[in-house]
Structure formats: C-alpha cells, structure tokens
Design a protein around this motif. Structure first.
Motif, PDB file in Angstrom:
ATOM      1  N   THR A  46       0.814  -1.224   0.000  1.00 21.46           N
ATOM      2  CA  THR A  46       0.000   0.000   0.000  1.00 21.46           C
ATOM      3  C   THR A  46       0.844   1.270   0.000  1.00 21.46           C
ATOM      4  OG1 THR A  46      -0.120  -0.010   2.431  1.00 21.46           O
ATOM      5  CG2 THR A  46      -1.859  -1.172   1.234  1.00 21.46           C
TER       6      THR A  46
ATOM      7  N   TYR B 182       0.249   4.171  -2.649  1.00 20.56           N
ATOM      8  CA  TYR B 182      -0.910   5.039  -2.429  1.00 20.56           C
ATOM      9  C   TYR B 182      -0.481   6.292  -1.664  1.00 20.56           C
ATOM     10  CZ  TYR B 182      -3.897   0.997  -3.513  1.00 20.56           C
ATOM     11  OH  TYR B 182      -4.522  -0.061  -4.125  1.00 20.56           O
TER      12      TYR B 182
ATOM     13  N   TRP C  61       0.634  10.667  -2.677  1.00 23.47           N
ATOM     14  CA  TRP C  61      -0.068  11.801  -2.089  1.00 23.47           C
ATOM     15  C   TRP C  61       0.852  12.629  -1.199  1.00 23.47           C
ATOM     16  CZ3 TRP C  61      -4.120  13.385  -4.399  1.00 23.47           C
ATOM     17  CH2 TRP C  61      -4.986  12.489  -5.029  1.00 23.47           C
TER      18      TRP C  61
ATOM     19  N   ASP D 255      -2.211   6.446 -12.543  1.00 24.91           N
ATOM     20  CA  ASP D 255      -2.535   5.358 -11.622  1.00 24.91           C
ATOM     21  C   ASP D 255      -3.015   4.128 -12.384  1.00 24.91           C
ATOM     22  OD1 ASP D 255      -1.864   6.832  -9.419  1.00 24.91           O
ATOM     23  OD2 ASP D 255      -3.911   7.171  -8.726  1.00 24.91           O
TER      24      ASP D 255
ATOM     25  N   GLY E 257      -1.837   3.042  -6.912  1.00 27.79           N
ATOM     26  CA  GLY E 257      -2.543   4.213  -6.449  1.00 27.79           C
ATOM     27  C   GLY E 257      -4.047   4.021  -6.387  1.00 27.79           C
ATOM     28  N   SER E 258      -4.715   5.025  -5.839  1.00 24.33           N
ATOM     29  CA  SER E 258      -6.163   4.944  -5.656  1.00 24.33           C
ATOM     30  C   SER E 258      -6.911   4.975  -6.988  1.00 24.33           C
ATOM     31  CB  SER E 258      -6.637   6.097  -4.766  1.00 24.33           C
ATOM     32  OG  SER E 258      -6.163   7.341  -5.247  1.00 24.33           O
TER      33      SER E 258
ATOM     34  N   ASP F  97      -7.501   1.519  -8.225  1.00 22.69           N
ATOM     35  CA  ASP F  97      -8.566   0.825  -7.500  1.00 22.69           C
ATOM     36  C   ASP F  97      -9.940   1.194  -8.042  1.00 22.69           C
ATOM     37  OD1 ASP F  97      -6.824  -0.503  -5.904  1.00 22.69           O
ATOM     38  OD2 ASP F  97      -7.061   0.794  -4.161  1.00 22.69           O
TER      39      ASP F  97
END
Length: 250
Positions: A63, A66, A70, A195, A201-202, A205
């Motif tokens: 993770t 992610y 940011w 991403d 990254g988000s 997803d």
C-alpha cells in the motif's frame, strides 16, 4: 544587446535552479521521512505476524505507493505556495516556475522510485528470511525486467503527482477559491491516467475494474501511458502558469 541577453539567460537559469531546489528538496525530504517510518512498519509487522504463528501473503509495502504519491502531491502544493508570490514579486518569470517545477518533479520521481525499489528489495529479503513467499500486488509484470519497469513507472507516477500539485496552487492563485476548486477536477485526469496505466494508487482501484488492460501489453501501455501522463500534467501546469497573476491580499 548581446551582454543583456547573456545576463538575462544567466538570471533565468539561476531562477530555475532555485525553484527546482526548493521543490525537489522539500518533496524528497518529506518523502524520506515517510519511507523511513514505513520501512520500520514493514519490518515490525511481519515479525509480529510470525511471532503469532501466522503468515502474510503480501507485505506492508503493497500500500506504500498510495500514500507516497499523495505525500509528494501535498508537499509540492505546500512548497510552491510558499515560494510562488516571492518568486514573482522578485521579478522571477512564469517560465522559470514551470521549468523548475518540471525538473523538480523528475528528480523527485527518480528518488521516490529508487527508495521504493530499495524498500521492496528489503521486504522481499525479509520474507525470504522468514520462509515466506513474497509477491507484489498489482505489478505491471513479474517477468524479466520487472524491477526496471516498476522503477520507471513509479518515477512517472510521482512526477505527475508533483506537477498536478503545483498546478493546483497556480490555479488557486490565479482564479481564487471557487474557480480554483473547479479547476482541480480536470487535474485529476492525469492522476487517474498514471494510476491506471502503472497499476498503482487509488486511481487504479477505482478504474481498474472498469478499464481492463491486457496483461500482454501492460508494460507497453504502462510506460507509454505513464510518459503521456507526465506530458499531460506538465501541459496542465503550463496552462495555469501562463495566466498566473498575483491576487491582492485581504
């Protein structure tokens, strides 16, 4: 006239270097702190899981991309907001801001990717020492050259986040709160793109299940799409800086 042009070029280069140094140093310093904390967690958690008699399928670093992206985004926002007004008030050009931000984004991207790669190697070694099988989730490829591919992909991703973060600051500076906020939305496009194509990254997803990328072309799409996202983010920043103006303080 020639001497004036030479002097102007020297001043411009110095301004670009100052902007580059200010943004890159901040993004890298904050990022190093993040990776240090995350590295400690990545070691402690598996040891605790092993002590409890269990086994982990994926490491803690699964993770990390992610948060790392940011972190770069937020630090770029804070740093450009700090230097922007002073830079312009001192006679600095918008081109120097643009060129400096682009260089800083590339430098930060390379450093973030390198630190992330070293952390991944360390975690894989820890899993091996514990007798566990380590695998990376959402990798572009697990074949030959996977390490280099992920290194380049992560460089692109961080660079895009830094550039879009800088564009957010320029948008608010030029257009104020309401329009500046509305202009954040188009800036999400290069973030979502990088991403999606880099499988991290988000954005991945959210969009990964909607846009299926064939495994056979994932590497090519990831690298070409990542480079395109960097160009798109740089262009978005250029548009903001081209119309940048200092707003009166209240």
């Amino acid at each position: 006239m020639t001497d004036r042009k030479v002097l102007a070029a020297q001043v411009q280069r110095r301004a670009v270097r100052r902007v580059t140094r200010s943004i890159a140093t901040s993004v890298i310093t904050i990022g190093a702190g993040f990776w240090l904390v995350y590295a400690v967690v990545a070691v402690v958690v598996p040891l605790l899981v092993r002590r409890a008699g269990n086994e982990m399928e994926h490491g803690v670093l699964a993770t990390s991309d992610y948060i790392a992206r940011w972190v770069a985004f937020g630090t770029a926002i804070a740093m450009l907001a700090t230097i922007l007004a002073t830079h312009l008030a001192a006679g600095g050009t918008r081109r120097a801001l643009r060129d400096g931000a682009i260089r800083a984004a590339v430098i930060a991207g390379v450093v973030y990717a390198a630190i992330g790669a070293l952390a991944t190697v360390g975690e894989r070694g820890l899993f091996g020492a514990l007798g566990w099988t380590w695998q990376r989730a959402d990798a572009l490829t697990t074949g030959d050259g996977a390490f280099a591919v992920e290194l380049v992909a992560d460089t692109f991703a961080t660079a895009v986040y830094v550039l879009v973060g800088c564009a957010v600051v320029a948008g608010y500076q030029s257009h104020g709160g309401w329009r500046g906020t509305l202009l954040v939305v188009p800036g999400l496009v290069p973030l979502a793109l990088v991403d999606l194509v880099t499988a991290g990254g988000s954005g991945h997803d959210v969009l990964g299940n909607l846009v299926q990328i064939p495994a056979s072309s994932a590497v090519a799409i990831g690298l070409v799409g990542g480079a395109a996202a960097v160009v798109l983010a740089a262009g978005w920043l250029h548009l903001h800086l081209h119309s940048l103006r200092l707003r009166p303080t209240r």
